[in-house]
Design a protein around this motif. Structure first.
Motif, PDB file in Angstrom:
ATOM      1  N   TYR A 258       0.847  -1.189   0.000  1.00 15.35           N
ATOM      2  CA  TYR A 258       0.000   0.000   0.000  1.00 15.35           C
ATOM      3  C   TYR A 258       0.888   1.246   0.000  1.00 15.35           C
ATOM      4  O   TYR A 258       2.026   1.221   0.457  1.00 15.35           O
ATOM      5  N   LEU A 259       0.319   2.315  -0.527  1.00 14.37           N
ATOM      6  CA  LEU A 259       0.952   3.641  -0.528  1.00 14.37           C
ATOM      7  C   LEU A 259       2.218   3.696  -1.378  1.00 14.37           C
ATOM      8  O   LEU A 259       3.067   4.561  -1.185  1.00 14.37           O
ATOM      9  N   ALA A 260       2.376   2.770  -2.315  1.00 14.83           N
ATOM     10  CA  ALA A 260       3.479   2.853  -3.273  1.00 14.83           C
ATOM     11  C   ALA A 260       3.248   4.049  -4.193  1.00 14.83           C
ATOM     12  O   ALA A 260       2.104   4.410  -4.470  1.00 14.83           O
ATOM     13  N   PRO A 261       4.321   4.701  -4.680  1.00 18.52           N
ATOM     14  CA  PRO A 261       5.741   4.332  -4.606  1.00 18.52           C
ATOM     15  C   PRO A 261       6.461   4.872  -3.374  1.00 18.52           C
ATOM     16  O   PRO A 261       7.668   5.053  -3.386  1.00 18.52           O
ATOM     17  N   PHE A 262       5.677   5.177  -2.320  1.00 14.01           N
ATOM     18  CA  PHE A 262       6.223   5.524  -1.015  1.00 14.01           C
ATOM     19  C   PHE A 262       6.747   6.960  -0.963  1.00 14.01           C
ATOM     20  O   PHE A 262       6.442   7.771  -1.835  1.00 14.01           O
ATOM     21  N   TYR A 263       7.499   7.258   0.108  1.00 10.90           N
ATOM     22  CA  TYR A 263       7.789   8.659   0.418  1.00 10.90           C
ATOM     23  C   TYR A 263       9.263   8.962   0.244  1.00 10.90           C
ATOM     24  O   TYR A 263      10.105   8.436   0.964  1.00 10.90           O
ATOM     25  N   ASN A 264       9.565   9.812  -0.734  1.00 11.82           N
ATOM     26  CA  ASN A 264      10.905  10.376  -0.876  1.00 11.82           C
ATOM     27  C   ASN A 264      10.762  11.717  -1.590  1.00 11.82           C
ATOM     28  O   ASN A 264       9.655  12.106  -1.980  1.00 11.82           O
ATOM     29  N   ASP A 265      11.856  12.435  -1.726  1.00 15.44           N
ATOM     30  CA  ASP A 265      11.824  13.704  -2.449  1.00 15.44           C
ATOM     31  C   ASP A 265      11.733  13.383  -3.937  1.00 15.44           C
ATOM     32  O   ASP A 265      12.701  12.956  -4.561  1.00 15.44           O
ATOM     33  N   TYR A 266      10.566  13.603  -4.500  1.00 11.69           N
ATOM     34  CA  TYR A 266      10.323  13.209  -5.881  1.00 11.69           C
ATOM     35  C   TYR A 266      11.159  14.005  -6.874  1.00 11.69           C
ATOM     36  O   TYR A 266      11.348  13.581  -8.011  1.00 11.69           O
ATOM     37  N   HIS A 267      11.652  15.152  -6.454  1.00 15.57           N
ATOM     38  CA  HIS A 267      12.528  15.922  -7.336  1.00 15.57           C
ATOM     39  C   HIS A 267      13.940  15.352  -7.358  1.00 15.57           C
ATOM     40  O   HIS A 267      14.721  15.650  -8.259  1.00 15.57           O
ATOM     41  N   LYS A 268      14.270  14.547  -6.359  1.00 14.35           N
ATOM     42  CA  LYS A 268      15.610  13.961  -6.302  1.00 14.35           C
ATOM     43  C   LYS A 268      15.645  12.552  -6.882  1.00 14.35           C
ATOM     44  O   LYS A 268      16.601  12.168  -7.538  1.00 14.35           O
ATOM     45  N   TRP A 269      14.623  11.757  -6.609  1.00 14.11           N
ATOM     46  CA  TRP A 269      14.567  10.414  -7.172  1.00 14.11           C
ATOM     47  C   TRP A 269      13.159   9.862  -7.028  1.00 14.11           C
ATOM     48  O   TRP A 269      12.352  10.358  -6.245  1.00 14.11           O
ATOM     49  N   LEU A 270      12.883   8.834  -7.805  1.00 20.37           N
ATOM     50  CA  LEU A 270      11.571   8.201  -7.807  1.00 20.37           C
ATOM     51  C   LEU A 270      11.772   6.704  -7.960  1.00 20.37           C
ATOM     52  O   LEU A 270      12.510   6.244  -8.824  1.00 20.37           O
ATOM     53  N   GLN A 271      11.112   5.942  -7.092  1.00 21.58           N
ATOM     54  CA  GLN A 271      11.215   4.487  -7.138  1.00 21.58           C
ATOM     55  C   GLN A 271      10.104   3.893  -8.008  1.00 21.58           C
ATOM     56  O   GLN A 271       8.981   4.378  -8.000  1.00 21.58           O
ATOM     57  N   TYR A 272      10.433   2.836  -8.730  1.00 21.48           N
ATOM     58  CA  TYR A 272       9.378   2.031  -9.320  1.00 21.48           C
ATOM     59  C   TYR A 272       9.392   0.660  -8.677  1.00 21.48           C
ATOM     60  O   TYR A 272      10.408   0.215  -8.123  1.00 21.48           O
ATOM     61  N   GLN A 273       8.262  -0.016  -8.734  1.00 20.34           N
ATOM     62  CA  GLN A 273       8.109  -1.316  -8.105  1.00 20.34           C
ATOM     63  C   GLN A 273       7.935  -2.388  -9.185  1.00 20.34           C
ATOM     64  O   GLN A 273       7.434  -2.113 -10.278  1.00 20.34           O
ATOM     65  N   THR A 274       8.347  -3.584  -8.845  1.00 17.81           N
ATOM     66  CA  THR A 274       8.246  -4.729  -9.746  1.00 17.81           C
ATOM     67  C   THR A 274       7.339  -5.776  -9.112  1.00 17.81           C
ATOM     68  O   THR A 274       7.500  -6.110  -7.938  1.00 17.81           O
ATOM     69  N   TYR A 275       6.391  -6.280  -9.898  1.00 22.00           N
ATOM     70  CA  TYR A 275       5.464  -7.295  -9.408  1.00 22.00           C
ATOM     71  C   TYR A 275       5.450  -8.490 -10.359  1.00 22.00           C
ATOM     72  O   TYR A 275       5.445  -8.316 -11.589  1.00 22.00           O
ATOM     73  N   ASP A 276       5.432  -9.662  -9.785  1.00 21.83           N
ATOM     74  CA  ASP A 276       5.252 -10.886 -10.565  1.00 21.83           C
ATOM     75  C   ASP A 276       3.754 -11.045 -10.826  1.00 21.83           C
ATOM     76  O   ASP A 276       2.976 -11.303  -9.897  1.00 21.83           O
ATOM     77  N   ILE A 277       3.337 -10.896 -12.064  1.00 17.73           N
ATOM     78  CA  ILE A 277       1.913 -10.943 -12.403  1.00 17.73           C
ATOM     79  C   ILE A 277       1.578 -12.167 -13.263  1.00 17.73           C
ATOM     80  O   ILE A 277       0.532 -12.212 -13.903  1.00 17.73           O
ATOM     81  N   THR A 278       2.469 -13.145 -13.258  1.00 17.45           N
ATOM     82  CA  THR A 278       2.262 -14.327 -14.095  1.00 17.45           C
ATOM     83  C   THR A 278       0.902 -14.966 -13.842  1.00 17.45           C
ATOM     84  O   THR A 278       0.174 -15.310 -14.781  1.00 17.45           O
ATOM     85  N   SER A 279       0.538 -15.118 -12.580  1.00 14.13           N
ATOM     86  CA  SER A 279      -0.710 -15.815 -12.240  1.00 14.13           C
ATOM     87  C   SER A 279      -1.952 -14.975 -12.516  1.00 14.13           C
ATOM     88  O   SER A 279      -3.072 -15.495 -12.489  1.00 14.13           O
ATOM     89  N   PHE A 280      -1.782 -13.681 -12.764  1.00 14.83           N
ATOM     90  CA  PHE A 280      -2.927 -12.801 -13.001  1.00 14.83           C
ATOM     91  C   PHE A 280      -3.386 -12.825 -14.460  1.00 14.83           C
ATOM     92  O   PHE A 280      -4.520 -12.435 -14.763  1.00 14.83           O
ATOM     93  N   LEU A 281      -2.505 -13.230 -15.352  1.00 10.15           N
ATOM     94  CA  LEU A 281      -2.792 -13.160 -16.783  1.00 10.15           C
ATOM     95  C   LEU A 281      -3.264 -14.509 -17.316  1.00 10.15           C
ATOM     96  O   LEU A 281      -2.965 -15.561 -16.756  1.00 10.15           O
ATOM     97  N   ARG A 282      -3.972 -14.459 -18.421  1.00 16.20           N
ATOM     98  CA  ARG A 282      -4.506 -15.675 -19.024  1.00 16.20           C
ATOM     99  C   ARG A 282      -4.478 -15.550 -20.541  1.00 16.20           C
ATOM    100  O   ARG A 282      -4.424 -14.435 -21.088  1.00 16.20           O
ATOM    101  N   GLU A 283      -4.526 -16.660 -21.190  1.00 19.28           N
ATOM    102  CA  GLU A 283      -4.623 -16.650 -22.639  1.00 19.28           C
ATOM    103  C   GLU A 283      -5.963 -16.031 -23.042  1.00 19.28           C
ATOM    104  O   GLU A 283      -7.004 -16.321 -22.449  1.00 19.28           O
ATOM    105  N   GLY A 284      -5.921 -15.138 -24.019  1.00 18.94           N
ATOM    106  CA  GLY A 284      -7.132 -14.451 -24.439  1.00 18.94           C
ATOM    107  C   GLY A 284      -7.155 -13.022 -23.940  1.00 18.94           C
ATOM    108  O   GLY A 284      -6.120 -12.349 -23.854  1.00 18.94           O
ATOM    109  N   LYS A 285      -8.343 -12.536 -23.568  1.00 22.61           N
ATOM    110  CA  LYS A 285      -8.509 -11.130 -23.208  1.00 22.61           C
ATOM    111  C   LYS A 285      -8.116 -10.872 -21.752  1.00 22.61           C
ATOM    112  O   LYS A 285      -8.441 -11.644 -20.857  1.00 22.61           O
ATOM    113  N   ASN A 286      -7.425  -9.750 -21.520  1.00 20.73           N
ATOM    114  CA  ASN A 286      -7.002  -9.321 -20.190  1.00 20.73           C
ATOM    115  C   ASN A 286      -7.229  -7.828 -20.047  1.00 20.73           C
ATOM    116  O   ASN A 286      -7.351  -7.103 -21.042  1.00 20.73           O
ATOM    117  N   ALA A 287      -7.252  -7.374 -18.808  1.00 16.18           N
ATOM    118  CA  ALA A 287      -7.411  -5.941 -18.568  1.00 16.18           C
ATOM    119  C   ALA A 287      -6.648  -5.543 -17.315  1.00 16.18           C
ATOM    120  O   ALA A 287      -6.535  -6.323 -16.357  1.00 16.18           O
TER     121      ALA A 287
END
Length: 877
Positions: free
Chosen positions: A161-190
């Motif tokens: 929760y609350l990603a990408p969290f708290y830092n000085d956004y003018h100095k740097w910005l974090q991105y997050q990585t998520y394993d979404i393999t199980s969320f996707l399926r053959e065919g239509k996705n959203a």
């Protein structure tokens, strides 16, 4: 042999973290041997280790506290690793663990997008796509301006929760990585994503209604990276093909809470069945922000769920739910109301005259408003958090407590320490300190979680860092905080702001008051030296110390520059603003928050202390010339302090408890006069009926100094006092966390001050460090950091029947407990693998039994070297 707690850069199985120089660590236990003779680290790109890309071979020099191989990592790659350990009697191999790199220097396919709506309208984004084959693996690389959550095919991705969290956004910005393999399926996705103001553009800081501190527009950046079963590769990035719609979140604010109108929900908003009527095309934009990089922040997660204790009907005719404990987080609840009806939740820490109270929040509203769409719902906030024990509910005629649950939210750090005594009130105090740490470890070490503040105050963090590291596994948490700090230091010639990230300066600049910007207060800014050294002492990782050595040197060099240019190299620090012994009770002006100890005395003492810590760090890192430089500087400062603040007969010029304990703790008093100062401190306490008058600086040091100088009975008395001012006074007044002030609540139950008064500040909870180190005796040794060796010197007190501690250190699990017997004391001790302890008892002793064996040679004294194992030591007087 068991090899556990496999960590890379102090994170277990890090996914998408910044891993430029991965450092590996682990804990070995349950070995037939007592010490590590050698270890071997292997890294592969497959779980079966058919393709090993690094093998250290068997080496005696590899340490479980941290091993940094010479290896170059590829982006977006999962690596597998294991470690082999040999003792003098057996060997073992760990289970296979893994770590995975982020995008590294690879370009993004996606572009920053925003909505065409007014900048105050919270957007939700949508993207549909089709996959012709089954998914082999998939990752989402994502960040937002400000906070974000996202779902794929109707399910929330990740438990953060609350990603990408708290830092000085003018100095740097974090991105997050998520394993979404199980969320996707053959065919239509959203995919659907929603955004809130967060720290980026919401109200924050001391200047009321100050918004848009870093930017004015919501933004989303995302790459969905998919590998199909046929090895084909697809990247779906944010661009103008993404659609957007106003979200049901009408308002969001860290301070004020959230307003959610369920009537504006879009059904199936993150599924392929989403009704796209009213959606508009997203637009590209170029935000003003710093370097985009992989994450450093540990995840912010729900760590506990708490049921309500009772429902109160107050004299003011309010409905108030009591959760029995002050926490940080939010309330999740179920309700089913007619469309358009509104529920309002207000959050507060305590009651006044049995009524709901929140005036100590200052301008922070701390509320949640929900407008029903007529459907049954499970409701929670998305982009805020609250500090509370009580919630007042308006707009709900019947309250069923079973429908309400409090969610405890903080950075997901492993709990490592436990303390228990025979005194229930002291146990409650220990629990209070633990809760205040949990409540304030939300991405940065905040001062409080409730009022219009919630900032990374450096002074609080400095005095509590050792306590924090006993309670929780903190190195990754502090690594991120010190990185934030270093970026701030580089903009202030090495000085450290009062808060990190420095939102105070940002507010001043935006309000046109740049000249009012302050930084570099003693004890606060010294977090730049104290926290790195504490982290090294607790975890023994030289790689971390080297990273943070720049924090240390920049800060010491800044003070020296002030000294050289403004005071003629006096080697005293007599310039600038200082909080010093903040909120001490010895100022004759009782309306002041400043303590009675000369602030320049405290500043000069910390000048010495930080220089000496920089010298120690330089020596550890092999920086010989710098070690000499800072050692010489510290000696010069010490001489100047002794000349300025001590008479030839050893009387200290600053006659306060804090001044005395600072001199003793930092070894500033001339050796020949140390005993006089100890006796002067004793008299100072006697004159005050053994009650403290100390503030943020003195309180942290007081009991440690007493125990180190033969006055442990005074330390125990301060702990056990129950009248004001004392720790147990708070407990007796019903505190479930640590207060900001000794008198946050008066004896009549009323709040003492609404201008600056939090019921959840952890600084005075630093007494818990004393309990670990002196009551139970677990003391790290500087020459063997990471708890590879400890001095085990418990100090018992007749007012306790027992005390016991457990600490899962970087080296393994220590246990140290004692209990009174009819004729003496029984000590129960566990020393982990590859560690040792020097066990010391200074009392007069008639006999000593170790695991049932009488040791006559120890009669009259007791000093033992304990290796790996479990011990029962019976000491009779």
């Amino acid at each position: 042999m068991i090899i556990s707690h496999l960590r890379v850069n102090h994170i277990e199985k890090p996914l998408g973290y910044l891993l430029d120089k991965p450092t590996f660590s682990w804990i070995t236990s349950d070995s037939a041997g007592t010490c590590q003779e050698a270890a071997q680290l292997q890294i592969a790109i497959d779980e079966a280790f058919c393709n090993i890309i690094f093998d250290s071979g068997r080496q005696e020099a590899i340490s479980s506290l941290g091993y940094t191989p010479d290896i170059t990592l590829k982006p977006r790659t999962r690596y597998y690793w294991r470690v082999l350990v040999w003792s003098e009697k057996d060997h073992g191999i760990s289970e296979v663990s893994w770590f995975e790199t982020g995008k590294g220097n690879e370009p993004w396919s996606g572009e920053w997008i925003t909505s065409p709506f007014d900048k105050e309208i919270h957007p939700q984004f949508f993207k549909a796509f089709s996959l012709k084959k089954r998914v082999k693996s998939a990752r989402a690389y994502i960040t937002g301006l400000g906070t974000y959550e996202f779902e794929i095919n109707g399910k929330k991705v990740g438990n953060e929760y609350l990603a990408p969290f708290y830092n000085d956004y003018h100095k740097w910005l974090q991105y997050q990585t998520y394993d979404i393999t199980s969320f996707l399926r053959e065919g239509k996705n959203a995919i659907g994503a929603i955004l809130g103001n967060g720290w980026y553009k919401g109200r924050f800081g001391f200047i009321n209604q100050m918004k848009e501190l870093y930017g004015s527009q919501f933004g989303l950046l995302c790459d969905i990276d998919i590998m199909l079963e046929d090895e084909s590769h697809i990247v779906i990035g944010t661009d103008e093909s993404w659609l957007c719609h106003p979200s049901p979140i009408l308002e969001s604010s860290i301070y004020d809470g959230e307003v959610y109108d369920a009537g504006k929900e879009v059904d199936d908003w993150s599924t392929i069945d989403c009704d796209l009527n009213g959606y508009a095309a997203a637009i590209k934009f170029s935000p003003v922000c710093g370097t985009l990089t992989e994450r450093l922040s540990p995840p912010v997660v729900i760590t506990e769920r708490c049921a309500p204790v009772k429902l109160l009907h107050t004299p003011a005719d309010e409905q108030v739910i009591d959760f029995g404990q002050v926490i940080t987080g939010w309330v999740e609840f179920k309700c089913h109301l007619p469309a358009g009806e509104k529920i309002r939740l207000q959050f507060g820490e305590l009651l006044q005259n049995d009524n709901f109270y929140n005036e100590n929040l200052r301008t922070a509203k701390e509320e949640y408003i929900y407008i029903s769409n007529g459907k049954p719902a499970v409701i929670r906030p998305h982009f805020t958090f609250y500090g509370f024990r009580y919630i007042k509910i308006i707009g709900l005629s019947h309250i069923d407590l079973k429908n309400f649950e409090a969610c405890v939210i903080h950075s997901g750090l492993e709990f490592t320490g436990k303390l228990e005594t025979s005194n229930d009130k002291v146990n409650r105090l220990i629990e209070n300190a633990h809760w205040s740490q949990r409540d304030n470890f939300l991405d940065v070490p905040t001062d409080c979680p409730q009022r219009d503040e919630r900032m990374g105050w450096t002074g609080d963090a400095q005095v509590f860092s050792a306590t924090a590291s006993f309670n929780m596994y903190t190195p990754a948490f502090y690594k991120k905080y010190l990185y934030d700090m270093l970026l701030e230091q580089k903009t202030h010639d090495g000085s450290v702001p009062h808060v990190v990230p420095d939102i105070l300066e940002r507010c001043m600049v935006l309000s046109g008051n740049e000249d009012a910007v302050q930084h570099g207060s003693c004890a606060w800014a010294d977090a730049a030296t104290v926290i790195p050294w504490t982290t090294y002492l607790f975890y023994g990782d030289k790689t971390l110390l080297r990273e943070q050595f720049e924090n240390m040197t920049l800060w010491v060099d800044y003070i020296k520059m002030q000294d050289d240019t403004l005071t003629g190299s006096s080697r005293l620090w007599k310039t600038g603003f200082h909080f010093a012994d903040w909120l001490a009770l010895d100022n004759l002006d009782k309306s002041s928050s400043f303590g009675g100890t000369d602030c320049y005395y405290v500043a000069s003492a910390y000048y010495f202390y930080s220089a000496s810590l920089a010298a120690k760090a330089a020596s550890v890192l092999g920086e010989t010339e710098k070690a000499k430089e800072y050692q010489q500087l510290s000696e010069e400062i010490k001489k100047a302090i002794q000349k300025e603040y001590f008479t030839p007969n050893g009387r200290i010029a600053v006659d306060t408890q804090t001044a005395m304990v600072v001199a003793l703790y930092m070894n500033l008093v001339p050796k020949e006069h140390k005993e006089r100062l100890v006796q002067d401190l004793k008299k100072k306490l006697d004159d005050n009926k053994v009650h403290l008058t100390t503030g943020f600086v003195g309180t942290y040091l007081l009991c440690q100094v007493l125990s180190e100088n033969g006055l442990q009975s005074y330390a125990y008395q301060l702990l056990l006092n129950e009248d004001f001012p004392s720790w147990l006074y708070e407990v007796n007044m019903g505190a479930t966390t640590i207060w900001e002030r000794w008198n946050s609540v008066l004896e009549n139950g009323l709040v003492s001050d609404t201008g600056m008064n939090s019921m959840n500040h952890y600084a005075y909870g630093s007494i818990v460090e004393w309990m670990y180190r002196y009551m139970c005796g677990i003391n790290p040794v500087e020459s063997a950091p990471g708890f590879k060796e400890i001095t085990l010197k418990p100090q018992i007190d007749e007012r306790f029947d027992f005390a016991r501690a457990e600490y899962l250190s970087a080296a393994g699990l220590y246990k140290s407990g004692w209990e009174k017997t009819d004729s003496g004391v029984a000590y129960h001790i566990t020393i982990p693998f590859d560690a040792k302890a020097r066990f010391i008892v200074r009392d007069t002793i008639s006999s000593v039994k170790v695991n049932g064996i009488l040791h006559k040679e120890l009669c009259g004294k007791c000093e033992l070297t304990l290796k790996t194992g479990e011990y029962e030591i019976i000491v009779q007087k």
